[in-house]
Design a protein around this motif. Structure first.
Motif, PDB file in Angstrom:
ATOM      1  N   GLN A   4      58.442   8.865  29.175  1.00  0.00           N
ATOM      2  CA  GLN A   4      57.306   9.495  29.840  1.00  0.00           C
ATOM      3  C   GLN A   4      56.026   8.980  29.219  1.00  0.00           C
ATOM      4  OE1 GLN A   4      57.571  11.740  32.432  1.00  0.00           O
ATOM      5  NE2 GLN A   4      55.352  11.806  32.647  1.00  0.00           N
ATOM      6  N   TYR A   6      51.895   8.662  29.161  1.00  0.00           N
ATOM      7  CA  TYR A   6      50.712   9.404  29.588  1.00  0.00           C
ATOM      8  C   TYR A   6      49.538   9.033  28.689  1.00  0.00           C
ATOM      9  CZ  TYR A   6      52.377  12.461  25.800  1.00  0.00           C
ATOM     10  OH  TYR A   6      52.823  12.950  24.619  1.00  0.00           O
ATOM     11  N   GLY A   8      46.514   7.709  30.121  1.00  0.00           N
ATOM     12  CA  GLY A   8      45.598   6.818  30.803  1.00  0.00           C
ATOM     13  C   GLY A   8      44.413   7.577  31.377  1.00  0.00           C
ATOM     14  N   LEU A  19      47.367   5.933  24.444  1.00  0.00           N
ATOM     15  CA  LEU A  19      48.524   6.145  25.295  1.00  0.00           C
ATOM     16  C   LEU A  19      49.695   6.638  24.453  1.00  0.00           C
ATOM     17  CD1 LEU A  19      48.424   2.954  27.529  1.00  0.00           C
ATOM     18  CD2 LEU A  19      47.176   5.099  27.803  1.00  0.00           C
ATOM     19  N   CYS A  21      54.042   7.533  24.710  1.00  0.00           N
ATOM     20  CA  CYS A  21      55.287   7.378  25.458  1.00  0.00           C
ATOM     21  C   CYS A  21      56.359   8.162  24.738  1.00  0.00           C
ATOM     22  CB  CYS A  21      55.673   5.913  25.564  1.00  0.00           C
ATOM     23  SG  CYS A  21      57.267   5.640  26.364  1.00  0.00           S
ATOM     24  N   TYR A  92      52.811   0.403  31.090  1.00  0.00           N
ATOM     25  CA  TYR A  92      54.185   0.888  31.074  1.00  0.00           C
ATOM     26  C   TYR A  92      54.757   0.810  29.667  1.00  0.00           C
ATOM     27  CZ  TYR A  92      53.996   0.053  36.136  1.00  0.00           C
ATOM     28  OH  TYR A  92      53.655   0.054  37.473  1.00  0.00           O
ATOM     29  N   THR A 114      51.153   4.558  33.342  1.00  0.00           N
ATOM     30  CA  THR A 114      49.945   5.368  33.316  1.00  0.00           C
ATOM     31  C   THR A 114      48.764   4.420  33.534  1.00  0.00           C
ATOM     32  OG1 THR A 114      48.681   6.991  32.030  1.00  0.00           O
ATOM     33  CG2 THR A 114      49.747   5.234  30.764  1.00  0.00           C
ATOM     34  N   LYS A 115      47.864   4.826  34.423  1.00  0.00           N
ATOM     35  CA  LYS A 115      46.796   3.934  34.851  1.00  0.00           C
ATOM     36  C   LYS A 115      45.597   4.006  33.910  1.00  0.00           C
ATOM     37  CE  LYS A 115      44.170   2.635  38.982  1.00  0.00           C
ATOM     38  NZ  LYS A 115      43.897   2.948  40.404  1.00  0.00           N
TER      39      LYS A 115
END
Length: 120
Positions: A4, A6, A8, A19, A21, A92, A114-115
């Motif tokens: 998972q 997140y 971004g 970021l 993960c 990613y 996550t962008k």
């Protein structure tokens, strides 16, 4: 097994983002975990990887990004400083490569992305 990603968001050039993960379903403390990114219209590219004390960065992010991991939390982080518009991409996280670590095809597990958008 799930990764998972997140953290971004939208940031101005020169800014920072961190970021994260988080992995679940399996412990990756002794396996490689890394970050890739994919900009619109471009191929997914290697950003950074960490495993058993070894760390590598793409030349484009060296000196600006820092990868780290918390094995107790089964989480890998990417601290991104001095962000540039060309860092804009979907980021990613990936884990457990079985081949060339710089190749996306080598990784067995992927997060959803996550962008990150860096405005000039």
């Amino acid at each position: 097994v799930q990764l998972q990603a997140y953290g971004g968001g939208l940031v101005q050039a020169g800014g920072s983002l961190r970021l994260s993960c988080a992995a679940s379903g399996r412990t990756f403390s002794s396996d490689a975990m890394g970050w890739f990114r994919q900009a619109p219209g471009k191929e997914r590219e290697f950003v950074s990887i960490i495993w058993i004390g070894n760390i590598y960065y793409a030349d484009s992010v060296k000196g600006r990004f820092t990868i780290s991991r918390d094995s107790a939390k089964n989480t890998v982080y990417l601290q991104m400083n001095s962000l540039k518009p060309e860092d804009t991409a979907v980021y990613y996280c990936a884990a457990d490569p079985s081949g060339a670590i710089y190749s996306p095809g080598a990784y067995n597990y992927w997060g959803q992305g996550t962008k990150v958008t860096v405005s000039s």
